[in-house]
Structure formats: structure tokens, C-alpha cells
Design a protein around this motif. Structure first.
Motif, mmCIF file in Angstrom:
data_model
loop_
_atom_site.group_PDB
_atom_site.id
_atom_site.type_symbol
_atom_site.label_atom_id
_atom_site.label_comp_id
_atom_site.label_asym_id
_atom_site.label_seq_id
_atom_site.Cartn_x
_atom_site.Cartn_y
_atom_site.Cartn_z
ATOM 1 N N LEU A 140 2.861 7.022 10.760
ATOM 2 C CA LEU A 140 2.727 8.323 10.089
ATOM 3 C C LEU A 140 4.082 8.761 9.430
ATOM 4 O O LEU A 140 4.181 9.392 8.678
ATOM 5 C CB LEU A 140 2.348 9.471 11.138
ATOM 6 C CG LEU A 140 0.535 9.042 11.526
ATOM 7 C CD1 LEU A 140 0.458 10.487 12.854
ATOM 8 C CD2 LEU A 140 -0.081 9.477 10.466
ATOM 9 N N THR A 141 5.169 8.482 10.230
ATOM 10 C CA THR A 141 6.552 8.601 10.137
ATOM 11 C C THR A 141 6.810 7.973 8.529
ATOM 12 O O THR A 141 7.453 8.538 7.661
ATOM 13 C CB THR A 141 7.588 8.180 10.937
ATOM 14 O OG1 THR A 141 7.323 9.068 12.075
ATOM 15 C CG2 THR A 141 9.085 8.468 10.469
ATOM 16 N N ALA A 142 6.209 6.910 8.322
ATOM 17 C CA ALA A 142 6.803 5.889 7.205
ATOM 18 C C ALA A 142 5.854 6.825 5.974
ATOM 19 O O ALA A 142 6.303 6.800 4.846
ATOM 20 C CB ALA A 142 6.031 4.508 7.229
ATOM 21 N N ILE A 143 4.720 7.063 6.330
ATOM 22 C CA ILE A 143 3.853 7.979 5.325
ATOM 23 C C ILE A 143 4.728 9.008 4.823
ATOM 24 O O ILE A 143 4.766 9.273 3.500
ATOM 25 C CB ILE A 143 2.713 8.340 5.581
ATOM 26 C CG1 ILE A 143 1.532 7.091 5.731
ATOM 27 C CG2 ILE A 143 1.950 9.399 4.702
ATOM 28 C CD1 ILE A 143 0.281 7.225 6.386
ATOM 29 N N ARG A 144 5.190 9.909 5.593
ATOM 30 C CA ARG A 144 6.048 11.129 5.345
ATOM 31 C C ARG A 144 7.134 10.789 4.450
ATOM 32 O O ARG A 144 7.602 11.684 3.668
ATOM 33 C CB ARG A 144 6.365 12.026 6.741
ATOM 34 C CG ARG A 144 5.194 12.715 7.493
ATOM 35 C CD ARG A 144 5.477 13.566 8.615
ATOM 36 N NE ARG A 144 4.672 13.928 9.361
ATOM 37 C CZ ARG A 144 3.984 13.354 10.509
ATOM 38 N NH1 ARG A 144 4.493 12.185 10.970
ATOM 39 N NH2 ARG A 144 2.967 13.795 11.148
ATOM 40 N N THR A 145 7.768 9.701 4.975
ATOM 41 C CA THR A 145 9.046 9.271 4.260
ATOM 42 C C THR A 145 8.615 8.936 2.641
ATOM 43 O O THR A 145 9.234 9.324 1.691
ATOM 44 C CB THR A 145 9.571 8.111 4.837
ATOM 45 O OG1 THR A 145 9.981 8.348 6.262
ATOM 46 C CG2 THR A 145 10.868 7.752 3.988
ATOM 47 N N VAL A 146 7.610 8.336 2.571
ATOM 48 C CA VAL A 146 6.976 8.117 1.024
ATOM 49 C C VAL A 146 7.143 9.074 0.509
ATOM 50 O O VAL A 146 7.262 9.608 -0.762
ATOM 51 C CB VAL A 146 5.911 7.200 1.079
ATOM 52 C CG1 VAL A 146 5.490 7.064 -0.379
ATOM 53 C CG2 VAL A 146 6.237 5.810 1.576
ATOM 54 N N LEU A 147 6.279 10.307 1.169
ATOM 55 C CA LEU A 147 5.940 11.432 0.258
ATOM 56 C C LEU A 147 7.056 12.527 0.078
ATOM 57 O O LEU A 147 7.200 13.066 -0.905
ATOM 58 C CB LEU A 147 4.856 12.326 1.259
ATOM 59 C CG LEU A 147 3.496 11.719 1.349
ATOM 60 C CD1 LEU A 147 2.846 12.732 2.338
ATOM 61 C CD2 LEU A 147 2.855 11.604 0.434
ATOM 62 N N THR A 148 8.041 12.254 0.858
ATOM 63 C CA THR A 148 9.319 12.994 0.504
ATOM 64 C C THR A 148 10.112 12.221 -0.724
ATOM 65 O O THR A 148 10.784 12.953 -1.433
ATOM 66 C CB THR A 148 10.102 13.077 2.031
ATOM 67 O OG1 THR A 148 9.306 13.754 2.953
ATOM 68 C CG2 THR A 148 11.522 13.968 1.565
ATOM 69 N N ALA A 149 10.203 11.192 -0.614
ATOM 70 C CA ALA A 149 11.066 10.403 -1.432
ATOM 71 C C ALA A 149 10.566 10.209 -2.810
ATOM 72 O O ALA A 149 11.201 9.717 -3.721
ATOM 73 C CB ALA A 149 11.301 9.035 -0.973
ATOM 74 N N SER A 150 9.185 10.095 -3.008
ATOM 75 C CA SER A 150 8.447 9.909 -4.176
ATOM 76 C C SER A 150 7.981 11.128 -5.141
ATOM 77 O O SER A 150 6.806 11.147 -5.290
ATOM 78 C CB SER A 150 7.360 8.902 -3.935
ATOM 79 O OG SER A 150 7.969 7.938 -3.221
ATOM 80 N N GLY A 151 8.584 12.131 -5.293
ATOM 81 C CA GLY A 151 8.106 13.305 -5.977
ATOM 82 C C GLY A 151 8.092 13.022 -7.320
ATOM 83 O O GLY A 151 8.338 11.955 -7.983
ATOM 84 N N VAL A 170 0.775 -1.295 0.265
ATOM 85 C CA VAL A 170 -0.106 -0.002 0.007
ATOM 86 C C VAL A 170 0.975 1.382 0.049
ATOM 87 O O VAL A 170 0.586 2.054 -0.657
ATOM 88 C CB VAL A 170 -0.927 0.004 1.399
ATOM 89 C CG1 VAL A 170 -1.415 1.270 1.297
ATOM 90 C CG2 VAL A 170 -2.099 -1.172 1.048
ATOM 91 N N LEU A 171 2.088 1.168 0.779
ATOM 92 C CA LEU A 171 2.919 2.220 0.808
ATOM 93 C C LEU A 171 3.545 2.540 -0.747
ATOM 94 O O LEU A 171 3.576 3.750 -1.151
ATOM 95 C CB LEU A 171 3.891 2.170 1.794
ATOM 96 C CG LEU A 171 3.551 2.502 3.176
ATOM 97 C CD1 LEU A 171 4.678 2.011 4.083
ATOM 98 C CD2 LEU A 171 3.083 3.615 3.404
ATOM 99 N N ASP A 172 3.640 1.541 -1.514
ATOM 100 C CA ASP A 172 4.188 1.518 -2.804
ATOM 101 C C ASP A 172 3.135 2.121 -3.626
ATOM 102 O O ASP A 172 3.522 2.974 -4.610
ATOM 103 C CB ASP A 172 4.426 0.147 -3.317
ATOM 104 C CG ASP A 172 5.621 -0.541 -2.726
ATOM 105 O OD1 ASP A 172 6.252 0.070 -2.129
ATOM 106 O OD2 ASP A 172 5.819 -1.731 -2.856
#
Length: 488
Positions: free
Chosen positions: A262-273, A228-230
Motif C-alpha cells: 500500500l505504501t508503494a502504491i501511495r508513493t506512485v500516486l504522489t510521484a506520478s502526477g 504493474v506499478l509502472d
């Protein structure tokens, strides 16, 4: 369409984790189930969050905008009242149906609408009615589904694109639901993301689930899985979402685990522009107008027949008279369209009574098979319908137990309670909501002189009397009702 206000990263607010939510670092906003709050008596924890500047968005679950009936004005007024009380920037609901009026049945769950032109016409008109009744923008969520409708005329992406084009409604994209539908219905999440108008994106849901026997259950009670994070990363590679929200509705973990998700979600948003690897080489995102012009294959097979005479006959009898009441030339145009921007005006005759009748017949036949044990309509996967029916009964039993926790105790524990409830639910579809269902279940047992233990039966009688406000039926009345039930 004007850009959506930035929300940031948030979490679904639930009473069970209200203290933990207040302590979560960097929380930007929360979402509340609209039906679970009272505008005049907001929980103190929610009030404190608002005073800190944390935005609150009401998320409705009971409108049933995909149903054949027009939206209930009282439900719309209640949703509007909550939006005002919370100072919400928008409200959200689902692309689903939850009930039928003829016969009167409640699913207690979000069920998928058929992706047909009739269903789209009905949904678009219902959305416009809702938009005119609400003081803030409306966004609609794609739902998780187990069952596929036969003879659909559009893909998920085309259906959502047409909905946005014709109404100007915003989209709440649930990436966990995209994964659910990949497993359960064979739908490609990338194809959906590539074809929907992401400029209409309001925010994103992320949630956990579990796979059992080849079926993905969107439980909101498990950790968010990597797959789902993918999908969140895939969406982020296409667009910068205005907001992302973590949903958790049950089996709540420790506060540290919530913070970690929540940290994992923020990491995805930062790394997947948009310039990240997943987006390189992908065709440019086509504007809505270009996508809507693409041809759509029209199936040659006839619409699935309704094989359940019980359901179809009862529905047809009640809706036939309404078909002549259609004002075919009257088209509802939302305020945004009238102002010269937003949705495209609908074609004349959209969502006429004939279309509503056709949609209503099909939805009633499926819902009746799910909750009233009538035959499964032709074209549906019978095994999947049975799985869904069992899941609906289990969910219904669980919600009743939460609303009336005394019942499992009176009946000797969760196992005996669920066994008794399943026997009751098999012949008694829910028609008046879960609180009414709890009372009906208790009366069902008392009519049959259950539970067998006299002390437990006295406790159940007292419980029922306190909440129903009347005396339980006398023994002779219970015998008469039981005989009528067996004869039926």
C-alpha cells in the motif's frame, strides 16, 4: 458525467486477512466480493470498518453482463441489496461472460467477450438493464485474458469508449490486467489508456501475478511487480484516479508486506502526477465524442466458423425459437439518458434477438471447448485454449477444495484429490455452481465404487449423505449409471 467521489487507497477485504486489514494505517476504503457476504449478517470486522468511516464497495463476479442472455433479475436484486446494506457509493462488475444457457455451462471464471458490434450491442443493453436495477452507479472492469477472439472489429480502447458513450457506465481500470493482456494477447497498455474516456474512471485495481512459459497468470497471490506499478504511474500521469485498490486473494503475506505494498502504491500516486515526466510531450486527451468519430477498420474475413457440431447444434436448437420473439423497435434507454444527460440513446434495434443468438453461438462453442472437451472453434489458438482449459479445471478443483476441505482428506491428500477431480471434470462440466459441483464430484466417485479403500468410501458416503440429504445410490443403481456413462 459527474465527477466520481474520492475513495483514496484501499485493499480487497477477505476473511483471511480481516484482522490485518483493520490494523492497516491510513486505509481509506475496502472492496468486498459481493457474492461472499450476506447483507443481514455482515462480518463483525466489516461492520467495525464501516463504523470507523471506511467505505465499502461490493464487487460482483457472477453477473456475466457480457453474456448473450439478459442479466438474471435475482442476481441484480442481490447486488442491489448488498449495495444498500453496505452504504456503498457504487457497485462494480466485469466486462465478461461466465456462462451460457444453451447448453447450460458455467465457466467458473471471467471470460473475454468478442470485441464485435454484436457483442457491444448485447453488452450495452445488459448494462442498461443492470443500471436500472441498481440503486447506485455501476462501474465495469476490464478483465485479464489468455485467449483472443478471431475477427474482432474493434480495439479494446474503442470498445470501452463506445460502451461508456452509449451507456454512461463508469470504468474500473485494472492495470494488472492491462499487463496480463500485453503479455498474453500483445495489446499495448499505453494505447488503451490513451483511447479510453478517463473522465469515466471510477477507480483502479492493482494486483500481482506470475509468468510461466510465456503466459502471464493473474494470480492475485503474488506481490505487485514493478511493471504493474509502472502502469499505475502511466495512468496517474494522465488522470488523478478517484481510488486505487490492492487486490490479494490467496497466499496472503504477513501484515507488514501488505502495508508495504500500500505504501508503494501511495508513493506512485504522489510521484506520478499529470505534470510528471511520463506525460510530457503526450498529445492532449481527446474527448469521448471526438474519439468515437474515428474510423474503425472493418475486417474482410468472415466471422470465425463454429466447428464444434456438438456445441453449436445444441445451442442452435434451443435459441432458434427465441429469434422470432425480438421486438426490434424497442430500445432500452437508461434513466440517465432519459433525464437528458449521461449515455447516448442506442440506435433502434440494438441487441436484437438475432445479435444475441450470434453472440450466444460463439460463446457457447468456446466455453464448450474449454469445459466439455468439444473441438476448438476455428480461428482460436488451440494451444492457448488447452492452457485455459487446464487452468479452469485447476481453479475449479481449488475452489471445491476450499468449500469442501474434507474431500482432499478423504481421498488421501491434495495430489490424489486433484487427480480424481481432473478425471471427473473432464466429462462433467459445471452447471450449478461450486457447491453443487462438490456434491456431484462425490457422487461421481461413489457411482464408481471409489475411493478404493472401504473406510474412505464410507467416509465419503457419510459426507455426501449429510449434505445431499438423501441416501446415496444403491450398488445396482451405481452399476447401471456407470454402464450408461461408459456407453456414452
Amino acid at each position: 458525467m459527474e465527477p466520481m467521489a474520492h475513495l483514496g487507497v484501499g485493499i480487497g477485504w477477505r476473511p483471511e486477512i480481516s484482522d490485518a486489514v483493520e490494523r492497516l494505517p491510513g486505509l481509506d476504503w475496502v472492496e468486498v466480493v459481493a457474492e461472499n457476504i450476506c447483507p443481514g449478517h455482515l462480518p463483525d470486522a466489516l461492520v467495525r470498518l464501516r463504523e470507523r468511516g471506511v467505505r465499502v464497495v461490493p464487487h460482483g463476479v457472477s453477473l456475466g453482463l457480457g453474456g448473450a442472455d439478459r442479466p438474471d433479475p435475482e442476481k441484480l436484486a442481490a447486488l442491489a441489496e448488498r449495495a444498500v446494506a453496505l452504504g456503498a457509493p457504487l457497485v462494480t462488475e466485469h466486462i465478461a461472460y461466465v456462462r451460457t444457457s444453451s447448453p447450460a455451462l458455467e465457466a467458473g471464471h471471467l471470460l473475454p467477450v468478442p470485441r464485435t458490434r454484436d457483442a457491444l450491442d448485447v453488452l450495452c443493453e445488459n448494462v442498461r438493464i443492470a443500471q436500472d436495477a441498481l440503486p447506485v452507479p455501476l462501474a465495469l472492469e476490464n478483465i485479464a485474458a489468455l485467449i483472443s477472439w478471431p475477427d474482432e472489429e474493434m480495439t479494446e480502447g474503442r470498445f470501452l469508449s463506445e460502451l461508456v458513450r452509449r451507456t454512461g457506465v463508469r470504468l474500473l481500470v485494472d492495470v494488472a490486467n492491462l499487463h496480463t493482456n500485453r503479455v498474453n494477447r500483445g495489446e499495448d497498455p499505453a494505447a488503451v489508456l490513451d483511447s479510453i474516456p478517463l473522465e469515466a474512471l471510477a477507480y483502479v485495481h492493482v494486483a500481482g501475478g506470475v509468468e510461466r512459459g510465456g503466459v502471464w497468470h493473474d494470480t492475485h497471490a503474488h506481490p505487485v511487480p514493478p511493471v504493474v506499478l509502472d502502469l499505475l504511474a502511466a495512468l496517474r500521469s494522465r488522470v488523478d484516479p478517484p481510488g486505487v485498490l490492492l487486490e490479494r486473494d490467496d497466499d496472503f503475506p504477513p501484515e507488514a508486506e501488505l502495508a508495504g505494498e500500500l505504501t508503494a502504491i501511495r508513493t506512485v500516486l504522489t510521484a506520478s502526477g499529470p505534470d510528471s515526466a511520463p506525460s510530457r510531450g503526450r498529445a492532449p486527451f481527446a474527448p469521448a465524442a471526438a474519439r468515437s468519430a474515428a474510423p474503425v477498420p472493418v475486417p474482410t474475413a468472415p466471422t470465425a466458423a463454429l466447428t464444434t457440431a456438438t456445441a453449436a447444434g445444441s445451442v442452435a436448437g434451443s435459441v432458434a425459437g427465441s429469434a422470432t420473439a425480438a421486438a426490434a423497435g424497442q430500445v432500452h434507454v437508461s434513466g440517465a439518458a432519459a433525464a437528458g444527460h449521461g449515455p447516448v440513446p442506442a440506435p433502434a434495434g440494438e441487441a436484437g434477438e438475432a445479435a444475441r443468438t450470434r453472440v450466444g453461438l460463439r460463446q457457447a462453442a468456446l466455453l464448450s471447448a474449454l469445459v466439455a472437451a468439444t473441438p476448438v472453434p476455428e480461428g482460436f489458438d488451440r494451444q492457448r485454449v488447452r492452457v485455459q482449459a487446464r487452468a479452469l479445471t485447476a481453479k475449479r478443483a481449488g475452489v471445491v477444495a476450499r468449500l469442501a476441505p474434507e474431500l482432499p482428506g478423504i481421498l488421501g491428500g491434495d495430489g490424489p484429490y486433484r487427480e480424481a477431480f481432473s478425471a471427473y471434470a473432464g466429462g462433467r462440466p459445471m452447471t450449478g455452481g461450486y457447491r453443487r459441483d462438490a456434491l456431484d464430484f462425490a457422487e461421481h466417485l461413489l457411482i464408481r465404487d471409489l475411493p478404493a479403500d472401504p473406510a474412505a468410501r464410507r467416509r465419503l458416503t457419510a459426507w455426501w449423505r449429510d449434505r445431499a440429504g438423501v441416501r446415496p445410490p444403491r450398488r445396482v443403481v451405481r452399476w447401471a449409471r456407470a454402464l450408461v456413462g461408459r456407453a456414452a
